[in-house]
Design a protein around this motif. Structure first.
Motif, PDB file in Angstrom:
ATOM      1  N   LYS A   1     -37.566 148.983  79.156  1.00 42.86           N
ATOM      2  CA  LYS A   1     -37.410 147.881  78.208  1.00 42.86           C
ATOM      3  C   LYS A   1     -37.541 148.360  76.764  1.00 42.86           C
ATOM      4  CE  LYS A   1     -38.849 143.171  77.428  1.00 42.86           C
ATOM      5  NZ  LYS A   1     -39.597 142.045  77.929  1.00 42.86           N
ATOM      6  N   GLY A   2     -38.493 149.250  76.519  1.00 44.92           N
ATOM      7  CA  GLY A   2     -38.701 149.759  75.173  1.00 44.92           C
ATOM      8  C   GLY A   2     -37.540 150.594  74.655  1.00 44.92           C
ATOM      9  N   ASN A   3     -36.790 151.173  75.565  1.00 47.72           N
ATOM     10  CA  ASN A   3     -35.650 152.018  75.206  1.00 47.72           C
ATOM     11  C   ASN A   3     -34.342 151.413  75.683  1.00 47.72           C
ATOM     12  OD1 ASN A   3     -37.164 154.234  74.051  1.00 47.72           O
ATOM     13  ND2 ASN A   3     -37.858 154.637  76.135  1.00 47.72           N
ATOM     14  N   TRP A   4     -34.256 150.097  75.707  1.00 46.41           N
ATOM     15  CA  TRP A   4     -33.115 149.419  76.317  1.00 46.41           C
ATOM     16  C   TRP A   4     -31.778 149.829  75.704  1.00 46.41           C
ATOM     17  CZ3 TRP A   4     -31.906 147.939  80.761  1.00 46.41           C
ATOM     18  CH2 TRP A   4     -30.787 147.160  80.979  1.00 46.41           C
ATOM     19  N   LYS A   5     -31.742 150.027  74.401  1.00 41.15           N
ATOM     20  CA  LYS A   5     -30.470 150.410  73.761  1.00 41.15           C
ATOM     21  C   LYS A   5     -29.933 151.702  74.380  1.00 41.15           C
ATOM     22  CE  LYS A   5     -30.067 147.180  70.636  1.00 41.15           C
ATOM     23  NZ  LYS A   5     -29.173 146.089  70.873  1.00 41.15           N
ATOM     24  N   GLN A   6     -30.798 152.676  74.588  1.00 36.33           N
ATOM     25  CA  GLN A   6     -30.382 153.932  75.196  1.00 36.33           C
ATOM     26  C   GLN A   6     -30.133 153.768  76.702  1.00 36.33           C
ATOM     27  OE1 GLN A   6     -33.141 153.537  73.335  1.00 36.33           O
ATOM     28  NE2 GLN A   6     -32.953 154.905  71.593  1.00 36.33           N
ATOM     29  N   MET A   7     -30.903 152.924  77.326  1.00 36.14           N
ATOM     30  CA  MET A   7     -30.804 152.751  78.775  1.00 36.14           C
ATOM     31  C   MET A   7     -29.543 151.993  79.188  1.00 36.14           C
ATOM     32  SD  MET A   7     -33.357 154.436  79.778  1.00 36.14           S
ATOM     33  CE  MET A   7     -33.347 154.072  81.511  1.00 36.14           C
ATOM     34  N   GLN A   8     -28.976 151.232  78.260  1.00 33.29           N
ATOM     35  CA  GLN A   8     -27.761 150.489  78.593  1.00 33.29           C
ATOM     36  C   GLN A   8     -26.652 151.416  79.068  1.00 33.29           C
ATOM     37  OE1 GLN A   8     -26.411 147.133  76.107  1.00 33.29           O
ATOM     38  NE2 GLN A   8     -28.273 147.499  74.925  1.00 33.29           N
ATOM     39  N   GLY A   9     -26.511 152.558  78.419  1.00 41.94           N
ATOM     40  CA  GLY A   9     -25.485 153.513  78.817  1.00 41.94           C
ATOM     41  C   GLY A   9     -25.718 154.047  80.217  1.00 41.94           C
ATOM     42  N   LYS A  10     -26.970 154.320  80.539  1.00 42.32           N
ATOM     43  CA  LYS A  10     -27.309 154.805  81.877  1.00 42.32           C
ATOM     44  C   LYS A  10     -27.102 153.714  82.921  1.00 42.32           C
ATOM     45  CE  LYS A  10     -30.351 158.321  80.162  1.00 42.32           C
ATOM     46  NZ  LYS A  10     -31.588 159.027  80.251  1.00 42.32           N
ATOM     47  N   ALA A  11     -27.417 152.482  82.552  1.00 36.57           N
ATOM     48  CA  ALA A  11     -27.192 151.364  83.477  1.00 36.57           C
ATOM     49  C   ALA A  11     -25.695 151.170  83.709  1.00 36.57           C
ATOM     50  CB  ALA A  11     -27.820 150.086  82.927  1.00 36.57           C
ATOM     51  N   LYS A  12     -24.904 151.347  82.665  1.00 32.76           N
ATOM     52  CA  LYS A  12     -23.446 151.210  82.768  1.00 32.76           C
ATOM     53  C   LYS A  12     -22.883 152.294  83.702  1.00 32.76           C
ATOM     54  CE  LYS A  12     -19.503 149.537  81.051  1.00 32.76           C
ATOM     55  NZ  LYS A  12     -19.004 148.231  81.267  1.00 32.76           N
TER      56      LYS A  12
END
Length: 65
Positions: free
Chosen positions: A7-18
């Motif tokens: 959650k704290g790094n959601w902006k970066q994690m969005q790419g990994k989730a994609k």
């Protein structure tokens, strides 16, 4: 990795989730905004998973980070 870190790094994690769930749209990921329940709901919608199935997928994703 735990969900607070995601959650704290959601902006970066969005790419990994994609990468993990290619059927999720950028809008889906923006709506989730680091909220695990929303992400699981979007996975359920896009992949036709059960609530438990979506939760398991998110757990596996986090554990493999």
């Amino acid at each position: 990795m735990n969900w607070d870190q995601v959650k704290g790094n959601w902006k970066q994690m969005q790419g990994k989730a994609k990468q993990q769930w290619g059927e999720l749209t950028d809008d889906d990921l923006q709506q989730a905004d680091g909220d695990r329940d929303v992400l699981e709901g979007k996975i359920q919608e896009r992949y036709g998973d059960t609530k438990e199935g979506a939760k398991r997928k998110v757990d596996d994703w986090i554990n493999n980070m």
